[in-house]
Design an enzyme around this catalytic site. Structure first.
Site, PDB file in Angstrom:
ATOM      1  N   LYS A 232       0.839  -1.208   0.000  1.00 22.51           N
ATOM      2  CA  LYS A 232       0.000   0.000   0.000  1.00 22.51           C
ATOM      3  C   LYS A 232       0.872   1.256   0.000  1.00 22.51           C
ATOM      4  CE  LYS A 232      -4.050  -1.566   2.633  1.00 22.51           C
ATOM      5  NZ  LYS A 232      -5.016  -1.407   1.558  1.00 22.51           N
ATOM      6  N   ARG A 306     -10.726 -10.881   1.526  1.00 25.80           N
ATOM      7  CA  ARG A 306     -11.637 -11.881   0.943  1.00 25.80           C
ATOM      8  C   ARG A 306     -10.992 -13.259   0.921  1.00 25.80           C
ATOM      9  NH1 ARG A 306     -11.941  -8.343  -4.434  1.00 25.80           N
ATOM     10  NH2 ARG A 306     -11.483  -6.749  -2.882  1.00 25.80           N
TER      11      ARG A 306
HETATM   12  N1  BES Z   1      -8.216  -3.328   4.098  1.00 27.78           N
HETATM   13  C1  BES Z   1      -8.366  -2.930   2.756  1.00 27.78           C
HETATM   14  C2  BES Z   1      -9.664  -2.170   2.485  1.00 27.78           C
HETATM   15  C3  BES Z   1      -9.897  -0.856   3.146  1.00 27.78           C
HETATM   16  C4  BES Z   1      -9.130   0.246   2.864  1.00 27.78           C
HETATM   17  C5  BES Z   1     -10.997  -0.722   3.990  1.00 27.78           C
HETATM   18  C6  BES Z   1      -9.410   1.465   3.455  1.00 27.78           C
HETATM   19  C7  BES Z   1     -11.290   0.488   4.567  1.00 27.78           C
HETATM   20  C8  BES Z   1     -10.494   1.582   4.299  1.00 27.78           C
HETATM   21  C9  BES Z   1      -8.376  -4.141   1.832  1.00 27.78           C
HETATM   22  O1  BES Z   1      -7.636  -5.229   2.232  1.00 27.78           O
HETATM   23  C10 BES Z   1      -7.829  -3.667   0.529  1.00 27.78           C
HETATM   24  O2  BES Z   1      -6.706  -3.279   0.517  1.00 27.78           O
HETATM   25  N2  BES Z   1      -8.658  -3.687  -0.489  1.00 27.78           N
HETATM   26  C11 BES Z   1      -8.277  -3.200  -1.766  1.00 27.78           C
HETATM   27  C12 BES Z   1      -8.768  -4.205  -2.797  1.00 27.78           C
HETATM   28  C13 BES Z   1      -8.190  -4.012  -4.153  1.00 27.78           C
HETATM   29  C14 BES Z   1      -6.722  -4.377  -4.152  1.00 27.78           C
HETATM   30  C15 BES Z   1      -8.947  -4.891  -5.120  1.00 27.78           C
HETATM   31  C16 BES Z   1      -8.937  -1.835  -1.978  1.00 27.78           C
HETATM   32  O3  BES Z   1     -10.078  -1.644  -1.523  1.00 27.78           O
HETATM   33  O4  BES Z   1      -8.308  -0.976  -2.568  1.00 27.78           O
HETATM   34 ZN    ZN Z   2      -5.580  -5.168   1.650  1.00 24.20          ZN
END
Ligand code: BES
Ligand code: ZN
Ligand code: ZN
Length: 453
Positions: A232, A306
């Site tokens: 990230k 997921r």
């Molecule tokens: N934990 C994050 C989602 C998240 C981010 C929830 C900020 C609440 C606030 C999750 O694991 C994630 O990183 N999801 C990605 C998915 C993408 C790579 C398909 C996202 O939402 O960007």
């Molecule tokens: Zn994530």
């Protein structure tokens, strides 16, 4: 957490009055009180601290528009001096006033040396105090778990927390740790968590009479989400200690169910992992097997929630519960769609969804339904495996994530999936900045209505 809500009959009177009743209340007050309110230009709105002739605090008065609304009187706990107040209000407002007080006096001070004394609220109805305290304690459990820094809320710490709560209510706690996950066929939980020095775990709490309807809660317990190898960016990583917010939510909901002794056979399943980076981290392009048998191509290691949830959901379906509720900080896309203060939810059972929508409104814990829009399922097609863990475009990301989860849920099992922020970005009455529970009072009210009334 400090107890600021107590059962007692002494304290400085705190009058909570609806605006429409203010003049009526004023008629019955002494000349001195009337004079004070007049001389301080009090207009029947908000808070007034009323002194006695010798300068002591005689009483406090708060007038609000709609005291049936939960957060109307919230923040009094932060505005009143550090004394004990005795709640004086119409019986119909007492429970909300106590809950609002408890929720607003929360402070996360585990790591602070200086903690200032707090005002406390006494109420003379023990039942009201107990009911309110169950909600306050459940919410504060959620907040504390989320606010705790990741270094102190890794899978082994989360296991201790779940075990502690299980034992507090006479439940049973079991867990699988590290390679045991492979032996018992939880390949995705192991794959996501294996790069961390804090071994991945599957936490399992059971409670209640086997004769009662079976409800299973599943919570995403990603103790820190660095994004894995698809790391990230700085800002997106900053709050990722909250990525175990789903686990915290289901523990808060379990706390409500158990402390109120709902006639439910409860199971809580939490895949608890750190999504870390190291030489043995899972990679983009890897194909994972799942507990269900479906193969998954990892398109992005940051779509890890997921992955850990799918094995937990397969297990949840195994013992055919009456319903499954899962909570997860699953997608940024859900926040783009609904903002940070409104959780999205999905369901394969419209009747329950409709009830949740109205209970959320009624109990000031709103939730918003999003569609399991089938035509988007093929966005998850993979060239090399049965399914991909995310779509190539982020559009409709909350929906595609939910559709991925649905592949692992038995069609005949009612399933509710909540995509939550688990965090207050801004301070609102009763809701300090930091970890927060969304939707658990709504689900609790649904379970109470369905199974206990
Ligand atoms: N934990 C994050 C989602 C998240 C981010 C929830 C900020 C609440 C606030 C999750 O694991 C994630 O990183 N999801 C990605 C998915 C993408 C790579 C398909 C996202 O939402 O960007
Ligand atoms: Zn994530
Ligand atoms: Zn995550």
């Amino acid at each position: 957490m400090h107890q600021t809500l107590v059962h007692a009959t002494v304290g400085i009177p705190l009058f909570l009055i609806e605006k429409s009743q203010f003049n009526h209340w004023l008629d019955e007050q002494t000349e001195q009180v009337k004079n004070w309110l007049k001389n301080t230009d009090y207009d029947g709105n908000g808070l007034s601290l009323i002194p006695s002739p010798n300068g002591d605090l005689a009483c406090a008065l708060f007038c609000g528009d709609d005291l049936n609304s939960l957060f109307t009187s919230a923040d009094l706990a932060n505005k009143l001096p550090a004394r004990q107040f005795l709640l004086r209000c119409d019986d119909s407002f007492a429970l909300n006033a106590c809950i609002a007080w408890g929720l607003s006096s929360y402070q996360f001070d585990k790591y602070k040396q200086d903690t200032s004394p707090r005002a406390s609220l006494a109420a003379d109805d023990n039942h009201v105090v107990q009911q309110a305290n169950h909600i306050v304690q459940a919410t504060c459990l959620v907040r504390d778990m989320i606010n705790t820094p990741a270094a102190d809320m890794m899978p082994e710490h989360m296991a201790k927390t779940v075990e502690y709560i299980a034992h507090k209510f006479g439940g049973v706690f079991t867990q699988l740790v590290g390679d045991e996950l492979l032996e018992h066929n939880y390949p995705t939980i192991h794959a996501v968590g294996r790069a961390s020095v804090h071994a991945p775990r599957l936490l399992d709490l059971t409670w209640g009479d086997k004769k009662h309807p079976k409800i299973t809660l599943v919570g995403k317990g990603v103790c820190f989400d660095s994004g894995g190898l698809d790391l990230k960016p700085t800002n997106a990583m900053r709050l990722m200690k909250k990525d175990m917010g789903g686990a915290a939510h289901v523990m808060g909901l379990a706390y409500l169910i158990m402390s109120n002794n709902l006639p439910i056979q409860l199971r809580v399943i939490i895949p608890s992992v750190e999504n870390a980076v190291s030489a043995n981290a899972f990679r983009p392009g890897d194909v994972l097997n799942t507990r269900h048998g479906i193969s998954v191509e990892v398109d992005n290691t940051d779509a890890e929630g997921r992955l850990v949830l799918c094995d937990a959901l397969s297990e949840a379906c195994n013992d055919k519960p009456d319903a499954i509720f899962d909570f997860a900080t699953l997608t940024g896309a859900c926040r783009v769609a609904l903002g940070t203060e409104l959780p999205g939810f999905f369901s394969n059972e419209q009747e329950i969804a409709t009830q949740l929508l109205s209970l959320g409104e009624k109990h000031d814990d709103p939730v918003w339904q999003l569609p399991l829009h089938k035509p988007y399922r093929n966005l998850l097609n993979s060239d090399v495996a049965d399914i991909s863990n995310c779509a190539s475009s982020g559009f409709g990301g909350a929906i595609t994530a939910a559709l991925y989860l649905q592949e692992f849920v038995d069609n005949n099992t009612p399933w509710l999936h909540f995509d939550v922020m688990a965090w207050n970005n801004r301070k609102l009455p009763g809701r300090p900045v930091g970890g927060e529970a969304f939707g658990i009072r709504t689900v609790y009210e649904y379970l109470k209505q369905k199974y206990a009334l």
